[in-house]
Structures are given as C-alpha cells and as structure tokens.
Design a protein around this motif. Structure first.
Motif, PDB file in Angstrom:
ATOM      1  N   SER A 160      45.126  49.976  32.080  1.00  0.00           N
ATOM      2  CA  SER A 160      46.379  48.869  32.325  1.00  0.00           C
ATOM      3  C   SER A 160      46.471  48.792  31.167  1.00  0.00           C
ATOM      4  O   SER A 160      45.730  48.494  29.814  1.00  0.00           O
ATOM      5  CB  SER A 160      45.981  47.683  33.093  1.00  0.00           C
ATOM      6  N   ARG A 186      47.824  45.715  30.354  1.00  0.00           N
ATOM      7  CA  ARG A 186      47.396  44.062  29.963  1.00  0.00           C
ATOM      8  C   ARG A 186      46.603  43.854  30.434  1.00  0.00           C
ATOM      9  O   ARG A 186      46.408  44.647  31.936  1.00  0.00           O
ATOM     10  CB  ARG A 186      49.264  43.522  30.391  1.00  0.00           C
ATOM     11  N   SER A 187      46.159  42.798  30.724  1.00  0.00           N
ATOM     12  CA  SER A 187      44.892  41.809  31.586  1.00  0.00           C
ATOM     13  C   SER A 187      45.424  40.517  31.539  1.00  0.00           C
ATOM     14  O   SER A 187      45.368  39.432  30.469  1.00  0.00           O
ATOM     15  CB  SER A 187      43.540  42.571  30.971  1.00  0.00           C
ATOM     16  N   THR A 234      41.768  43.747  34.686  1.00  0.00           N
ATOM     17  CA  THR A 234      41.939  44.586  35.283  1.00  0.00           C
ATOM     18  C   THR A 234      40.581  45.470  34.159  1.00  0.00           C
ATOM     19  O   THR A 234      39.931  44.286  33.072  1.00  0.00           O
ATOM     20  CB  THR A 234      42.872  44.706  34.367  1.00  0.00           C
TER      21      THR A 234
END
Length: 176
Positions: free
Chosen positions: A137, A139-140, A150
C-alpha cells in the motif's frame, strides 16, 4: 508579590492542610487528559487531594501512560487572571505507532499530521526511488490501537522486460 511565595509555602506545609481549602486565589485544579495524569511539582498526592486552587505562576505537567504521547500543550502555567495557559488547545494522550514504519529501504516514507512521534491520526505515504517499484500500500494510518493500518511496503528493483520472445513472422522465417 509577597502573597505568591506565602501562598506556596502554605500549600507545601503539610501541617497546615486546613488552610488549603480556604485558598481562593490562583487557578482551580484541572483534570488530566484521558489515559494520562498531571505532575504537580513540589506537592504530595495528599496535598493535591486537599487543594482546590494552585498559586499564580505554578506549573503543572501532563504525563501519559506508556505507549502514549501528549498531543497539545505538555505544560500549563497558572496566570495572574486565574486561568491556565493555552486552555483553548486541548492536551490529549494518544497511542503511538512504531517509528520503524517510517523508514523505507530504496524509497521514502513521508509522515503527515505528525508532531514528535507517530500517534493515532498520523498517516504515512510511501514512494520508491527511480528504478524501484512499490509492493504494498502507498499509504498507512496510525490507528487508535497503536498499529499501522497496512503492513510496511517494500521497494523492489524493477527488472527489464523478460517475457517470451516475440513470435517469428512466417514470411521472414522462410526467406521470402
């Protein structure tokens, strides 16, 4: 000016506990943030329980439970008008997330909405250096449980195209 040191002495003198209740100058005791407490410099827990007002210029410090960080003012001071500094800004104890998520080999992790450490509400964006591609991902978010939303992504080296060879054209193969 003489009243301030005298008032502080009255608060710190354990034999004069009855005087605490009558003190009406200074700032009222305030409540600690959720999941945190207040450090009262120079006062015992018993004295804090019996005091309703703290003297002018007295400072308190917010402290948080382990794995939490204070967001907002960490110290407040009793002002001459009987109010605490920066009361318009709430002080909250928020759960922290591991900093390790914010380092990315062969890439960059940029934290957004972060002060000193990543706390709930902080989010990270990931990108890879040229020649690498992001697996995972981009983004987290740091969640209320103190975990990232994530898994940490990986920057993998891009390989040149190595698919099957192009088909041979029949007319070129026969020599025509």
């Amino acid at each position: 000016m003489l009243l301030v040191p005298l008032t502080l002495l009255v608060l710190l003198e354990p034999n004069l506990a009855a005087v605490h209740v009558n003190l009406t100058e200074g700032c009222q005791i305030i409540h600690p943030p959720r999941d945190g407490g207040i450090r009262y410099r120079g006062l015992t827990p018993e004295e804090v329980r019996s005091v309703r007002f703290l003297p002018f210029d007295y400072e308190i410090e917010y402290v948080c439970r382990p794995d939490r960080e204070i967001l907002g003012p960490k110290v407040r001071k009793c002002q001459r008008d009987g109010t605490w500094t920066a009361m318009g800004q709430p002080s909250r104890c928020l759960r922290t997330c591991p900093r390790l998520q914010l380092s990315l080999e062969n890439g960059v992790a940029v934290a957004r909405a972060m002060e000193r450490v990543p706390v709930e509400g902080t989010w990270a964006e990931f990108s890879c250096n040229p020649g690498f591609r992001l697996l995972g991902s981009p983004r987290s978010n740091c969640t209320k449980t103190g975990r990232w939303s994530t898994p940490k992504p990986v920057c993998e080296l891009r390989r040149p195209f190595s698919g099957p060879p192009p088909p041979i054209q029949p007319h070129l193969a026969s020599g025509l």
